[in-house]
Design a protein around this motif. Structure first.
Motif, short mmCIF file in Angstrom:
data_model
loop_
_atom_site.label_atom_id
_atom_site.label_comp_id
_atom_site.label_asym_id
_atom_site.label_seq_id
_atom_site.Cartn_x
_atom_site.Cartn_y
_atom_site.Cartn_z
N ILE A 174 0.85 -1.19 0.00
CA ILE A 174 0.00 0.00 0.00
C ILE A 174 0.89 1.24 0.00
N ASP A 175 0.68 2.11 -0.97
CA ASP A 175 1.41 3.38 -1.05
C ASP A 175 0.43 4.53 -0.87
N ILE A 176 0.71 5.39 0.10
CA ILE A 176 -0.13 6.55 0.40
C ILE A 176 0.71 7.80 0.12
N ARG A 177 0.25 8.65 -0.78
CA ARG A 177 1.06 9.78 -1.23
C ARG A 177 0.32 11.10 -1.06
N LYS A 178 0.89 11.95 -0.22
CA LYS A 178 0.38 13.33 -0.03
C LYS A 178 -1.13 13.36 0.22
N LEU A 179 -1.59 12.43 1.04
CA LEU A 179 -3.02 12.25 1.28
C LEU A 179 -3.57 13.34 2.19
N GLN A 180 -4.66 13.95 1.75
CA GLN A 180 -5.32 14.99 2.54
C GLN A 180 -6.82 14.68 2.65
N LYS A 181 -7.39 15.10 3.78
CA LYS A 181 -8.83 14.97 3.97
C LYS A 181 -9.35 16.24 4.61
N SER A 182 -10.29 16.89 3.93
CA SER A 182 -10.94 18.10 4.45
C SER A 182 -12.44 17.91 4.36
N TYR A 183 -13.14 18.35 5.39
CA TYR A 183 -14.60 18.27 5.39
C TYR A 183 -15.23 19.60 4.98
N ASN A 184 -14.46 20.68 5.13
CA ASN A 184 -14.89 21.99 4.66
C ASN A 184 -13.65 22.87 4.53
N ALA A 185 -13.85 24.14 4.22
CA ALA A 185 -12.72 25.03 3.96
C ALA A 185 -11.84 25.24 5.18
N THR A 186 -12.38 25.03 6.38
CA THR A 186 -11.63 25.32 7.60
C THR A 186 -11.26 24.08 8.41
N THR A 187 -11.81 22.92 8.05
CA THR A 187 -11.58 21.70 8.83
C THR A 187 -10.82 20.68 8.01
N ARG A 188 -9.53 20.52 8.30
CA ARG A 188 -8.71 19.52 7.63
C ARG A 188 -8.32 18.46 8.64
N THR A 189 -8.60 17.20 8.30
CA THR A 189 -8.34 16.09 9.21
C THR A 189 -6.96 15.47 8.97
N LEU A 190 -6.56 15.35 7.71
CA LEU A 190 -5.25 14.80 7.36
C LEU A 190 -4.48 15.82 6.55
N HIS A 191 -3.19 15.94 6.87
CA HIS A 191 -2.37 17.00 6.28
C HIS A 191 -1.21 16.42 5.47
N GLY A 192 -1.51 15.86 4.31
CA GLY A 192 -0.43 15.40 3.43
C GLY A 192 0.31 14.19 3.97
N ILE A 193 -0.38 13.06 4.12
CA ILE A 193 0.21 11.83 4.67
C ILE A 193 0.98 11.08 3.59
N ASP A 194 2.23 10.72 3.90
CA ASP A 194 3.06 9.89 3.01
C ASP A 194 3.49 8.65 3.77
N LEU A 195 3.01 7.48 3.33
CA LEU A 195 3.34 6.22 4.00
C LEU A 195 3.42 5.10 2.97
N THR A 196 4.21 4.08 3.28
CA THR A 196 4.24 2.85 2.49
C THR A 196 4.15 1.67 3.43
N PHE A 197 3.20 0.77 3.17
CA PHE A 197 3.05 -0.46 3.93
C PHE A 197 3.48 -1.61 3.02
N GLU A 198 4.50 -2.33 3.41
CA GLU A 198 5.03 -3.39 2.57
C GLU A 198 4.11 -4.61 2.59
N SER A 199 4.20 -5.40 1.53
CA SER A 199 3.39 -6.59 1.39
C SER A 199 3.66 -7.55 2.54
N GLY A 200 2.59 -8.02 3.20
CA GLY A 200 2.71 -8.97 4.29
C GLY A 200 3.03 -8.36 5.64
N GLU A 201 3.15 -7.04 5.71
CA GLU A 201 3.51 -6.37 6.96
C GLU A 201 2.29 -6.22 7.87
N PHE A 202 2.55 -6.20 9.18
CA PHE A 202 1.51 -5.86 10.14
C PHE A 202 1.84 -4.47 10.67
N VAL A 203 1.08 -3.47 10.20
CA VAL A 203 1.31 -2.08 10.57
C VAL A 203 0.24 -1.63 11.54
#
Length: 368
Positions: A4-33
């Protein structure tokens, strides 16, 4: 298994509420994260975005190289286990486990074979005819896991699945989840706010705070070398003691109350003059008599009895300080004591940014 590759992930519900701020992560195959963090940090939102249950505001998620932003949950190869078991109360264990196969049109004979195999994996072979109401909390959670396993997913997603269980059962289920992961060899992503669950389950740990990733690493690495003040205070029970201090010179640190800590011979602080916070784990501090050489004066506030050990809480320079004591020591609330902070056990954090500051050991001069 799936990467699983997660690149610059953001989540906003409106103009003023941001829940995730540019998440960058990699989960390797078979890993327990394990994704660990306090309530409201965005960890469950991140998990739901991987599953396709939350829309992505910006960035992308790829599973085995395929960007899944626009794919429906059923097309992603993920199976999710929730905190709420979400079982059908009128169905038997067998029907709950096999429901997804029935909807998918899998023939009855094949469906029953896979139900029996899955029930054996999660230890429910003798309970297939029972209804959820006749099961314990742990058994219901096994049904939920069986329902996920039977789909033969590439990715398992766990959203605080043990939160509704009692303490003893949580220990048992942690062991079962870990064995299940080893047996199935699937990529697993487990969300929790419980640091004990995180430390015992994870191959790799992701610590989140306020929509940001604070640190990623093996549990032992994060415990021994927290990257930020937040991680230092969040990981550990009791958490790391943090004391405001200043650099006295190139070879000493001074706490707020004037207590001086000499660094090891040949060491230097590699971060210049600035306000810092000094950290030390409760099990690394030493409780001694008041006035002992190299000790700081403190007064006992209260004591937690833990059976094999005790945690003594004392006031040190206006700050509450915890020290773990394994042997029987005659201390009571109100007693004057001494605390020794071994220099080799200290951590330092920038008082402004909260980032870790490294105490570096100088190299010995090389012979000519």
């Amino acid at each position: 298994m799936a990467r699983i590759d997660i690149r610059k992930l953001q989540k906003s519900y409106n103009a003023t509420t941001r829940t995730l701020h540019g998440i960058d992560l990699t989960f390797e195959s078979g890993e327990f994260v394990v994704i660990l963090g306090p309530s409201g940090c965005g960890k469950s939102t991140l998990l739901r975005m991987i599953a396709g249950l939350e829309d992505i505001t910006a960035g992308e998620i790829a599973i085995d190289g395929t960007v899944v932003n626009t794919l429906e949950p059923r097309e992603r190869g993920c199976a999710m286990v929730f905190q709420n078991y979400a079982l059908y109360p009128h169905m038997s264990v067998a029907d709950n486990i096999g429901y997804a196969l029935k909807v998918a049109g899998v023939p009855k004979e094949e469906r029953q074979r896979r139900i029996r195999e899955t029930a054996a994996i999660v230890g429910l072979a003798d309970y297939l005819d029972r209804k959820p109401a006749a099961l314990s909390g742990g058994q219901r959670q096994r049904v939920a896991m069986g329902r996920a396993i039977i789909r033969e997913p590439r990715v398992f997603l766990f959203d605080e699945p043990l939160s509704n269980l009692d303490a003893k059962l949580r220990v048992t289920m942690r062991a079962e989840i870990r064995k299940l992961h080893k047996r199935l060899s699937a990529t697993s992503v487990f969300v929790t706010h419980d640091q004990v669950e995180a430390m015992t389950l994870a191959d790799r740990l992701v610590v989140m705070n306020a929509g940001h990733v604070e640190q990623v690493g093996k549990p032992g690495e994060i415990y021994d070398r927290p990257a930020t003040r937040f991680v230092a205070s969040f990981i550990g029970s009791p958490p790391m003691n943090l004391l405001p201090g200043e650099l006295d010179s190139e070879d000493a640190l001074r706490l707020k109350d004037g207590y001086r800590i000499d660094l090891p011979v040949g060491a230097r602080v590699g971060f210049g003059a600035r306000r810092i916070e000094i950290g030390i784990r409760p099990e690394h501090a030493i409780l001694t008599r008041r006035g002992a050489p190299g000790s700081a004066d403190a007064v006992v506030d209260f004591i937690e009895e833990l059976g094999a050990s005790r945690v003594v809480y004392a006031e040190l320079g206006g700050t509450m300080f915890a020290v773990t004591v394994s042997e029987a020591m005659e201390v009571e609330p109100g007693n004057a004591i001494g605390l020794i902070l071994p220099p080799e056990r200290l951590h330092a954090f920038d008082a402004e940014t909260g980032r870790r500051l490294e105490m570096q050991r100088e190299r010995a001069p090389q012979p000519a």
